[in-house]
Enzyme design. Sequence first.
Site, PDB file in Angstrom:
ATOM      1  N   HIS A 163      14.615 -30.335  37.772  1.00  0.00           N
ATOM      2  CA  HIS A 163      14.234 -29.262  38.585  1.00  0.00           C
ATOM      3  C   HIS A 163      15.375 -28.687  39.127  1.00  0.00           C
ATOM      4  CE1 HIS A 163      10.003 -31.003  38.288  1.00  0.00           C
ATOM      5  NE2 HIS A 163      10.663 -32.235  38.336  1.00  0.00           N
ATOM      6  N   SER A 284      37.490  -9.094  36.860  1.00  0.00           N
ATOM      7  CA  SER A 284      36.479  -7.895  37.158  1.00  0.00           C
ATOM      8  C   SER A 284      37.387  -6.701  37.241  1.00  0.00           C
ATOM      9  CB  SER A 284      35.639  -8.270  38.649  1.00  0.00           C
ATOM     10  OG  SER A 284      35.565  -7.272  39.103  1.00  0.00           O
ATOM     11  N   GLU A 297      28.523 -16.730  29.240  1.00  0.00           N
ATOM     12  CA  GLU A 297      27.305 -15.901  29.337  1.00  0.00           C
ATOM     13  C   GLU A 297      26.822 -14.987  28.073  1.00  0.00           C
ATOM     14  OE1 GLU A 297      27.886 -13.335  33.276  1.00  0.00           O
ATOM     15  OE2 GLU A 297      29.476 -14.633  33.221  1.00  0.00           O
TER      16      GLU A 297
END
Length: 467
Positions: A163, A284, A297
Site C-alpha cells: 500500500h 528543467s 518516466e
Amino acid sequence: MNGDKPTGAVLWAGRLAERPDAEAFAFQSSINIDKRLVFDDIEGSRAHVATLGRQGILDAGTAEALDAELLKIAEEIRSGKLPVDEGSEDVHSFIEGVLTERLGDAGRSVHAGRSRNDQVALDTRLYLKRRVPELQNGIGAVIDTLLDIAERHADSVMPGYTHLQRAQCVTLGFHLCAWSCALRRDRQRFAEALARIDECPLGAGALAGTTLPLDRENTASALGFSRPTLNAMDSVADRDFALELASVCAITQTHLSRFCEDAVLWSSEEFGFVDMAEAWSTGSSIMPQKKNPDFAELIRGKAGRATGNMVTLFTLLKGLPYAYNKDLQEDKEALFDSLDTVETCLRMFRGMMAGASFNTVRMAEAATGGFLEATDAAEYLVRKGLPFRKAHEAAALAVRDCIAAGQNGIACRSLAELRERSPLFDNDVYALFSPAACADARRLPGGTAPEEVRRQIAALRAAKTCG
Ligand code: ARG
C-alpha cells in the site's frame, strides 16, 4: 485526390483497366511499413523458387537465374545500390517487379503456386523468428545488469512496501531479484510464442492451397521451420501470433513501467534511495535546480503505447471473416511498433539502472523507526507458543505504547513494559529488532535474507541459459 495515376507496375493489372489515383493508391499501399521485411521476402522467394525448380514447375535454368538474381537484389539493397521503391504497392510487389524488369518471363514465373496472402504470413513469421531472439537477449542483458546490482546490494536493507506504506525490511538485492523474476517470465513468454510461430505457411496460396505439386515439407525445412502449417485457410487468416507477441510486449512493457515507477519514487527527495547518473537525467528549462528522471518516466509512459498496439490488433481481428482480408495489412504497424518500443526501452532501462547509484544510508534510515520489526515481534511470540492472533495483538499494543510515548521502535520499550503486553517477551527479543536482523531472519526459500538473496541471484543466472 489529385487525379494523377501512379505509373509503377501492379500485380493485378490484367483484371482492372483503371487504376486508383495517386492518393488512393498510396492509401492502400503498405510498402512504408513492410519494407523492413525485404530480406525475409527474398529468403522466402528463394525457397519457393527452389521448390518450383525441384518439382519441375520451373526448368532448372529459370530457377537458377531467379535464385541468382534474388541474391543479387539482396546484395544491392544491402549496399544501398537498389533503394526500395516506395511507389510500389508492397514489398512483395516490389521484389517481383524488379525480377520481372530484369529477367522478363522468368520474373513472371516466380509467383506460381503462391499468393501474397501466404507470402506475407511467411515473411512476417521469418522476420519474427529473427527479431524475437533479439528481444530475448535484451531481456537477458537487463537481468544481468539487475543481478550485478543485486549482488552488490544483497545486504543493503531498505523498507519493503505494501500500500506504499513501509511494511517489512527487505534488501535492495531482494527487490531487484523480484524485478528479475518478472523479466525471466517475459523471456519465457517470448520463447513460447516463438515455438508457435515455427510453422511455414508457404503453399497455402490465397486460402485453399494450390493445384501445383509444391513440396511443403521441403520448403518448410529449407526455411528453418519445424513443419508446414496444417491448414491453408488458417495459414492466411491466422494472426494470433501477432496478438500473442503484442501481448507479451505489452506485459514486458508493463513490467518495465512498474520498475520505473519504483525508480521515479526512489529518486525523489522524499525517498532519496537512488541517484540517477547525470547522463541518464534531464534538467528543467525554467527551474535551474532540477534533475528529472525523464528516462524512467518515458519508459513508464510507453506502456500505454504497447497496450494500445495490443488493443489495436485485437480490435482489428475481432469479427473479421475468414480468410484473408486487407484489414490484416494493418497488423504490421502495431506489431512492429511494439517490438521496437520494447527493444529500445529494455536498452534504455538497462543503461539507466547501470548508471544508478544507491544511497544505502538513506535506505537503512527509511527501514528504521517505522515499526517494521512489528511482525518479527509477533512471530517471536508465536515461536514461544502463543497463537498468532494473540501475538499480533501483543505486538500491536507494544507499537501503540511506543506511539503514545513518542518512541519510534519497539526496542525503546523496557522488558518490563513489553511483558505487560506478553509475559513471553524475554531479553533475546531485542536482538531481532534491527533492520539487518529483520532481513536476515527471513531465510526460508524466497525470503529476503542476504544469503537467500545470493541463492536467488544464482538461480536467476542459471535460468538464463534455458529460455
Ligand atoms: N500488403 C499485404 C498485407 O500486408 C499483402 C497481402 C495482400 N494480399 C492481397 N490479397 N491483397 O497484408
